[in-house]
Design a protein around this motif. Structure first.
Motif, short mmCIF file in Angstrom:
data_model
loop_
_atom_site.label_atom_id
_atom_site.label_comp_id
_atom_site.label_asym_id
_atom_site.label_seq_id
_atom_site.Cartn_x
_atom_site.Cartn_y
_atom_site.Cartn_z
N MET A 111 7.01 -7.56 -4.89
CA MET A 111 7.36 -5.88 -4.73
C MET A 111 6.18 -5.55 -3.97
SD MET A 111 7.54 -3.13 -7.69
CE MET A 111 8.89 -3.52 -8.22
N ILE A 112 6.32 -4.54 -3.09
CA ILE A 112 5.19 -4.15 -2.12
C ILE A 112 4.72 -2.67 -2.97
CG2 ILE A 112 4.70 -2.73 -0.07
CD1 ILE A 112 6.94 -4.78 1.32
N THR A 113 3.42 -2.72 -3.00
CA THR A 113 2.87 -1.52 -3.86
C THR A 113 1.70 -1.00 -2.85
OG1 THR A 113 3.03 -2.69 -5.79
CG2 THR A 113 1.25 -1.05 -5.90
N PRO A 114 2.04 0.42 -2.62
CA PRO A 114 0.87 1.31 -2.14
C PRO A 114 -0.17 1.56 -3.23
CG PRO A 114 2.66 2.62 -2.72
CD PRO A 114 3.26 1.37 -3.16
N ARG A 115 -1.44 1.45 -2.59
CA ARG A 115 -2.62 1.87 -3.48
C ARG A 115 -3.87 2.28 -2.30
NH1 ARG A 115 -6.31 -2.45 -5.69
NH2 ARG A 115 -5.97 -4.70 -4.61
N MET A 116 -4.85 2.90 -2.99
CA MET A 116 -6.02 3.30 -2.31
C MET A 116 -6.93 2.24 -2.82
SD MET A 116 -6.91 5.42 -0.08
CE MET A 116 -5.74 6.98 -0.20
N ILE A 117 -7.92 1.68 -2.07
CA ILE A 117 -8.89 0.76 -2.39
C ILE A 117 -10.09 1.71 -1.88
CG2 ILE A 117 -9.99 -1.44 -1.96
CD1 ILE A 117 -7.03 -2.50 -1.67
N HIS A 118 -10.89 1.53 -2.82
CA HIS A 118 -12.36 2.31 -2.45
C HIS A 118 -13.33 1.01 -2.06
CE1 HIS A 118 -10.77 5.87 -4.40
NE2 HIS A 118 -10.47 4.99 -5.24
N THR A 119 -13.75 1.14 -0.67
CA THR A 119 -14.76 0.15 -0.14
C THR A 119 -16.06 0.83 -0.05
OG1 THR A 119 -14.31 0.32 2.13
CG2 THR A 119 -12.72 -0.78 0.89
N GLY A 120 -16.93 -0.20 0.67
CA GLY A 120 -18.36 0.36 0.65
C GLY A 120 -18.44 1.41 1.98
N ARG A 121 -17.18 1.40 2.34
CA ARG A 121 -17.31 2.36 4.04
C ARG A 121 -16.05 3.22 3.74
NH1 ARG A 121 -19.36 1.06 8.62
NH2 ARG A 121 -17.57 1.20 9.81
N LEU A 122 -15.15 3.04 3.18
CA LEU A 122 -14.05 3.95 3.39
C LEU A 122 -12.96 3.71 2.27
CD1 LEU A 122 -12.75 5.51 6.14
CD2 LEU A 122 -11.27 3.73 6.42
N ASN A 123 -12.36 4.87 1.85
CA ASN A 123 -11.37 4.68 0.97
C ASN A 123 -9.86 4.55 1.72
OD1 ASN A 123 -12.82 5.73 -1.37
ND2 ASN A 123 -12.50 7.72 -0.76
N THR A 124 -9.64 3.32 1.70
CA THR A 124 -8.55 2.56 2.38
C THR A 124 -7.03 2.64 1.64
OG1 THR A 124 -10.32 1.43 3.46
CG2 THR A 124 -7.82 0.52 4.12
N HIS A 125 -6.20 3.14 2.39
CA HIS A 125 -4.94 2.89 1.77
C HIS A 125 -4.24 1.79 2.42
CE1 HIS A 125 -0.37 3.82 1.94
NE2 HIS A 125 -0.37 4.30 0.71
N VAL A 126 -3.32 1.05 1.40
CA VAL A 126 -2.87 -0.22 1.95
C VAL A 126 -1.41 -0.32 1.38
CG1 VAL A 126 -5.21 -1.20 1.83
CG2 VAL A 126 -3.66 -1.56 -0.26
N LEU A 127 -0.75 -1.07 1.68
CA LEU A 127 0.51 -1.59 1.36
C LEU A 127 0.26 -3.14 0.96
CD1 LEU A 127 3.33 -0.41 3.76
CD2 LEU A 127 2.47 0.57 1.64
N GLU A 128 0.35 -3.43 -0.34
CA GLU A 128 0.16 -4.77 -0.93
C GLU A 128 1.31 -5.40 -1.22
OE1 GLU A 128 -3.66 -6.74 -3.39
OE2 GLU A 128 -2.77 -4.71 -3.90
N ARG A 129 1.38 -6.72 -1.01
CA ARG A 129 2.74 -7.58 -1.48
C ARG A 129 1.73 -8.89 -2.00
NH1 ARG A 129 6.40 -11.51 0.05
NH2 ARG A 129 4.44 -12.76 0.18
N PRO A 130 1.68 -8.90 -3.47
CA PRO A 130 1.24 -10.03 -4.02
C PRO A 130 1.92 -11.20 -4.05
CG PRO A 130 1.37 -7.97 -5.71
CD PRO A 130 2.19 -7.80 -4.15
N ALA A 131 1.20 -12.51 -4.25
CA ALA A 131 1.73 -13.73 -4.15
C ALA A 131 2.10 -14.14 -5.34
CB ALA A 131 0.72 -14.63 -3.56
N THR A 132 3.44 -15.17 -5.33
CA THR A 132 3.69 -15.64 -6.48
C THR A 132 3.04 -16.99 -6.69
OG1 THR A 132 5.86 -14.64 -6.31
CG2 THR A 132 5.75 -16.75 -7.66
N GLY A 133 2.24 -17.13 -7.73
CA GLY A 133 1.57 -18.25 -7.83
C GLY A 133 0.30 -18.25 -7.62
N GLU A 134 -0.50 -19.30 -7.26
CA GLU A 134 -1.89 -19.26 -6.91
C GLU A 134 -2.46 -20.09 -5.69
OE1 GLU A 134 -4.18 -17.41 -8.63
OE2 GLU A 134 -2.90 -16.61 -9.94
N SER A 135 -1.34 -20.05 -4.70
CA SER A 135 -1.87 -20.77 -3.56
C SER A 135 -3.13 -20.57 -2.81
CB SER A 135 -0.71 -20.67 -2.53
OG SER A 135 -0.85 -19.40 -1.82
N GLY A 136 -3.44 -19.24 -2.82
CA GLY A 136 -4.61 -18.79 -2.15
C GLY A 136 -4.48 -18.31 -0.75
N ARG A 137 -3.38 -18.38 -0.17
CA ARG A 137 -2.98 -17.87 1.14
C ARG A 137 -3.24 -16.41 0.96
NH1 ARG A 137 1.34 -21.03 4.62
NH2 ARG A 137 2.79 -20.29 3.11
#
Length: 348
Positions: free
Chosen positions: A1-27
């Motif tokens: 599932m694609i989730t929108p969220r705001m991520i607070h970085t050291g430079r900018l409050n950045t809005h993203v669309l995030e699609r998590p992985a299934t499992g732990e492939s690390g890609r």
């Protein structure tokens, strides 16, 4: 599932669309959009990616729902590169595969120069020339004029900027919707659904406008077309006055590159309809002094020459040209694009 969220970085409050992985492939895959667009253009690609890839598509500064901070054009694309590296820190990603569309292609090349250890691979999708947009000639990006006239904020159609600022949703000639239909894709072979068009138009209209954003300020020039780059905003940041990515070829070695483009792209092209020199050659902009003084920029030739030098220095560079496809290969030819991208990620 694609989730929108705001991520607070050291430079900018950045809005993203995030699609998590299934499992732990690390890609991990970071998707970087182009000019007058946003992360929403990647929605369908995010949905289609292999399930073991953790993918994040941010809105760059000046676009979408990310925090509005001005762009220092004298740094070239480094404001965006630094923002994205800070985003990787916030995500806890040491390295990632990077995909950049159009302007985003230049941004990810800049990131590879700034922090090569954090770039596992690059995918350039209709990527801009390593010498930016406008005002140069030849494969090595020689300037047409000493002040880089023909590039920068003053070269952008003021009526289009005003339409973006006004939130114009009409289909009048030159409106954002009209530009989307005619130039972002090849209208002869691809027609967006109504839902796609509205979502993409929303993203286009989210572009911040003005001297600090799109298109930026300008300087007068005695050289045709009478404008040279200013120091602020988007179009100046990708002026060759401040942008030169040729050092990418000298990384040891350069990260592997997949370059996917359409042969019907009229934005990033050796005959771009957004390059004032090309428009002058076509008679659409008066006063053009001729090809010996102000030739159109060979954008594709310039990027190909850079990647050839990178390959000669130990890099791996593959170019795929999709017939009948315009400026958005991942949208216009999703099956072919996904197959090429998946193969690239599987082998890098």
């Amino acid at each position: 599932m694609i989730t929108p969220r705001m991520i607070h970085t050291g430079r900018l409050n950045t809005h993203v669309l995030e699609r998590p992985a299934t499992g732990e492939s690390g890609r991990r895959l970071l998707l970087v959009h182009g000019n007058v667009s946003g992360s929403a253009f990647f929605q369908e690609l995010l949905d289609a990616l292999p399930a073991d890839i953790h993918a994040v598509a941010p809105d760059l500064r000046g676009y979408g729902a990310s925090e509005a901070k001005g762009i220092d054009a004298t740094r070239g694309l480094r404001d965006w590169s630094d923002d994205l590296l800070s985003l990787l820190d916030a995500l806890g990603w040491e390295r990632a595969h990077w995909l950049g569309w159009s302007l985003g292609g230049g941004v990810i090349l800049q990131a590879a120069l700034d922090a090569p250890g954090r770039v596992q691979s690059l995918t350039l999708v209709a990527g801009i020339s390593p010498f930016g947009f406008g005002g140069t000639h030849g494969p090595e990006g020689a300037p047409n004029a000493a002040d880089f006239a023909g590039s920068g904020g003053g070269t952008v159609n003021a009526g289009f900027v005003a339409a973006v600022a006004a939130g114009d949703r009409s289909d009048e000639p030159g409106s954002p919707r009209d530009v989307l239909r005619k130039y972002y894709v090849n209208p002869a072979t691809f027609t967006p659904t109504p839902e796609q068009e509205e979502a993409w138009l929303d993203a286009m209209l989210s572009t911040r406008t003005g001297d600090d954003f799109y298109p930026g300020d300008l300087s007068p020039s005695p050289t045709w077309p009478s404008v040279a780059p200013g120091t602020r905003g988007v179009a100046n940041a990708f002026s060759p006055k401040y942008l030169n990515l040729s050092a990418f070829a000298h990384l040891t070695p350069p990260p592997p590159v997949l370059w996917v483009r359409g042969d019907a792209d009229t934005i990033v092209s050796d005959t771009s309809l957004f390059d004032l020199a090309q428009l002058g050659a076509l008679g659409a902009v008066p006063g053009w002094p001729g090809a010996d003084v102000c030739p159109p920029q060979p954008m594709v030739t310039q990027l190909r020459a850079l990647l050839a030098r990178a390959q000669a220095n130990g890099g791996s560079c593959r170019e795929i040209v999709l017939p009948g496809v315009g400026h958005a290969p991942f949208i216009e030819a999703p099956g072919e694009f996904l197959a090429a991208l998946t193969s690239h990620l599987d082998t890098t």
